[in-house]
Design a protein around this motif. Structure first.
Motif, PDB file in Angstrom:
ATOM      1  N   GLN A 191     -46.183 -48.881 -31.456  1.00 30.12           N
ATOM      2  CA  GLN A 191     -46.302 -50.757 -32.951  1.00 30.12           C
ATOM      3  C   GLN A 191     -44.960 -51.889 -32.867  1.00 30.12           C
ATOM      4  O   GLN A 191     -44.513 -52.377 -32.979  1.00 30.12           O
ATOM      5  CB  GLN A 191     -46.193 -50.288 -33.644  1.00 30.12           C
ATOM      6  CG  GLN A 191     -48.110 -49.559 -34.357  1.00 30.12           C
ATOM      7  CD  GLN A 191     -47.786 -49.368 -35.055  1.00 30.12           C
ATOM      8  OE1 GLN A 191     -47.853 -49.381 -36.232  1.00 30.12           O
ATOM      9  NE2 GLN A 191     -49.493 -49.097 -35.362  1.00 30.12           N
ATOM     10  N   ARG A 235     -47.392 -43.625 -32.204  1.00 31.33           N
ATOM     11  CA  ARG A 235     -47.963 -44.389 -32.764  1.00 31.33           C
ATOM     12  C   ARG A 235     -46.510 -45.342 -33.535  1.00 31.33           C
ATOM     13  O   ARG A 235     -46.730 -46.882 -33.330  1.00 31.33           O
ATOM     14  CB  ARG A 235     -48.485 -44.293 -34.216  1.00 31.33           C
ATOM     15  CG  ARG A 235     -49.077 -45.482 -34.915  1.00 31.33           C
ATOM     16  CD  ARG A 235     -49.820 -45.316 -36.285  1.00 31.33           C
ATOM     17  NE  ARG A 235     -51.633 -43.969 -35.992  1.00 31.33           N
ATOM     18  CZ  ARG A 235     -52.287 -44.097 -34.990  1.00 31.33           C
ATOM     19  NH1 ARG A 235     -52.781 -45.508 -35.229  1.00 31.33           N
ATOM     20  NH2 ARG A 235     -53.865 -43.796 -34.936  1.00 31.33           N
ATOM     21  N   SER A 252     -45.100 -57.314 -24.543  1.00 29.14           N
ATOM     22  CA  SER A 252     -46.177 -56.533 -24.264  1.00 29.14           C
ATOM     23  C   SER A 252     -46.889 -56.059 -23.047  1.00 29.14           C
ATOM     24  O   SER A 252     -46.007 -56.517 -22.165  1.00 29.14           O
ATOM     25  CB  SER A 252     -47.273 -57.706 -24.958  1.00 29.14           C
ATOM     26  OG  SER A 252     -47.475 -58.233 -26.488  1.00 29.14           O
ATOM     27  N   GLN A 272     -55.254 -48.661 -28.186  1.00 28.67           N
ATOM     28  CA  GLN A 272     -56.007 -49.092 -29.651  1.00 28.67           C
ATOM     29  C   GLN A 272     -54.680 -49.145 -31.177  1.00 28.67           C
ATOM     30  O   GLN A 272     -54.809 -49.993 -31.741  1.00 28.67           O
ATOM     31  CB  GLN A 272     -57.281 -48.771 -29.681  1.00 28.67           C
ATOM     32  CG  GLN A 272     -58.391 -48.433 -28.259  1.00 28.67           C
ATOM     33  CD  GLN A 272     -58.662 -50.284 -29.421  1.00 28.67           C
ATOM     34  OE1 GLN A 272     -58.532 -50.771 -30.128  1.00 28.67           O
ATOM     35  NE2 GLN A 272     -58.980 -50.733 -27.881  1.00 28.67           N
ATOM     36  N   ALA A 273     -53.712 -48.185 -31.162  1.00 28.25           N
ATOM     37  CA  ALA A 273     -52.409 -47.752 -31.994  1.00 28.25           C
ATOM     38  C   ALA A 273     -51.610 -48.514 -31.787  1.00 28.25           C
ATOM     39  O   ALA A 273     -51.131 -49.030 -32.857  1.00 28.25           O
ATOM     40  CB  ALA A 273     -52.724 -46.423 -31.980  1.00 28.25           C
ATOM     41  N   SER A 274     -52.157 -49.540 -30.653  1.00 30.27           N
ATOM     42  CA  SER A 274     -50.654 -50.408 -30.428  1.00 30.27           C
ATOM     43  C   SER A 274     -50.267 -51.241 -30.971  1.00 30.27           C
ATOM     44  O   SER A 274     -49.671 -52.545 -31.013  1.00 30.27           O
ATOM     45  CB  SER A 274     -50.335 -50.566 -28.842  1.00 30.27           C
ATOM     46  OG  SER A 274     -51.391 -51.318 -28.274  1.00 30.27           O
ATOM     47  N   ASN A 275     -51.584 -52.538 -31.621  1.00 31.55           N
ATOM     48  CA  ASN A 275     -51.079 -53.728 -32.333  1.00 31.55           C
ATOM     49  C   ASN A 275     -51.205 -54.698 -31.363  1.00 31.55           C
ATOM     50  O   ASN A 275     -49.795 -55.736 -31.428  1.00 31.55           O
ATOM     51  CB  ASN A 275     -50.177 -53.780 -33.928  1.00 31.55           C
ATOM     52  CG  ASN A 275     -50.586 -52.714 -34.442  1.00 31.55           C
ATOM     53  OD1 ASN A 275     -51.772 -52.551 -35.272  1.00 31.55           O
ATOM     54  ND2 ASN A 275     -49.717 -52.626 -35.969  1.00 31.55           N
ATOM     55  N   GLY A 276     -51.820 -54.273 -30.200  1.00 27.20           N
ATOM     56  CA  GLY A 276     -51.731 -55.691 -29.404  1.00 27.20           C
ATOM     57  C   GLY A 276     -50.840 -55.332 -28.206  1.00 27.20           C
ATOM     58  O   GLY A 276     -50.407 -55.813 -27.333  1.00 27.20           O
ATOM     59  N   ARG A 277     -49.826 -54.461 -28.485  1.00 28.29           N
ATOM     60  CA  ARG A 277     -48.890 -54.446 -27.946  1.00 28.29           C
ATOM     61  C   ARG A 277     -48.904 -53.827 -26.181  1.00 28.29           C
ATOM     62  O   ARG A 277     -48.264 -54.525 -25.558  1.00 28.29           O
ATOM     63  CB  ARG A 277     -47.884 -53.831 -28.244  1.00 28.29           C
ATOM     64  CG  ARG A 277     -47.061 -53.107 -29.386  1.00 28.29           C
ATOM     65  CD  ARG A 277     -46.123 -54.988 -29.319  1.00 28.29           C
ATOM     66  NE  ARG A 277     -44.936 -55.442 -30.831  1.00 28.29           N
ATOM     67  CZ  ARG A 277     -45.861 -55.166 -31.765  1.00 28.29           C
ATOM     68  NH1 ARG A 277     -47.072 -56.112 -31.701  1.00 28.29           N
ATOM     69  NH2 ARG A 277     -45.538 -55.628 -32.879  1.00 28.29           N
TER      70      ARG A 277
END
Length: 206
Positions: free
Chosen positions: A75, A71, A80, A106-111
């Motif tokens: 992040q 995670r 991206s 989903q855990a990547s904050n949009g990465r």
């Protein structure tokens, strides 16, 4: 495995035809309700496998916990990426892995954003990512968002599961026999090998 491929893997127009995770899951559910599955071949056996796979994906959607170090790694990425995944609803390995890929994204904050392509409808793409000459899935291809160039790939299984699969096949195990043993391995491992291998991939992107 990282590469320095210069050409885009696919066009933006083709990428726009890919499934999101929710639309991929919805497609499988709708086909299952009709007694069908994804792909060009249809049979009672493949429909049965799909039924089992829906249960596996539902369970993993609820239980997958991205490990803290993975995670943090996703992040902290400065760029991206697009995760392009080749898959099919009848594939047992895909059912064990695709929900994990989605959970990491989903855990990547949009990465990471994910897009799913059905293997049998995209054989030209699949044939760029063969495993020992086989169209083995799932296959993850990591692309730069801006250029759609490939920067890494992974799959179809964690190394330990792949070694088990190859050993069982070479010993003459039937599909049912090796599927049972490989799925038992996934159950014992609880996504940890998949996550650790993807952690290595993500760190290589940094």
């Amino acid at each position: 495995m990282s590469t320095n491929t210069l050409a885009p893997v696919l066009t933006p127009e083709r990428l726009a035809t890919a499934y999101s995770y929710s639309s991929y899951r919805q497609l499988i559910d709708e086909l299952q309700a009709q007694g069908k599955t994804t792909g060009l071949q249809q049979s009672a056996a493949l429909t049965h496998y799909t039924h089992l796979n829906v249960q596996r994906m539902q369970r993993l959607d609820k239980t997958t916990q991205v490990v803290p170090e993975l995670r943090e790694a996703v992040q902290n990425l400065q760029q991206s990426y697009m995760w392009l995944v080749l898959t099919e609803g009848w594939c047992g390995d895909a059912a064990q892995i695709v929900p994990v890929l989605e959970a990491i994204a989903q855990a990547s904050n949009g990465r990471f954003t994910t897009r799913y392509f059905l293997r049998d409808e995209n054989l030209d793409l699949m044939d760029r990512y063969l495993t020992n000459g086989s169209r083995s899935i799932p296959k993850l291809v990591v692309l730069r968002v801006d250029t759609l160039q490939e920067v890494a790939q992974w799959g179809p299984r964690p190394a330990e599961a792949q070694a088990l699969f190859l050993s069982l096949k070479s010993s003459g195990a039937t599909h049912e026999e090796y599927a049972e043993k490989v799925h038992a391995w996934y159950a014992r491992n609880k996504t940890q090998a998949t996550q650790q291998e993807l952690l290595t991939l993500v760190r290589d992107l940094a």
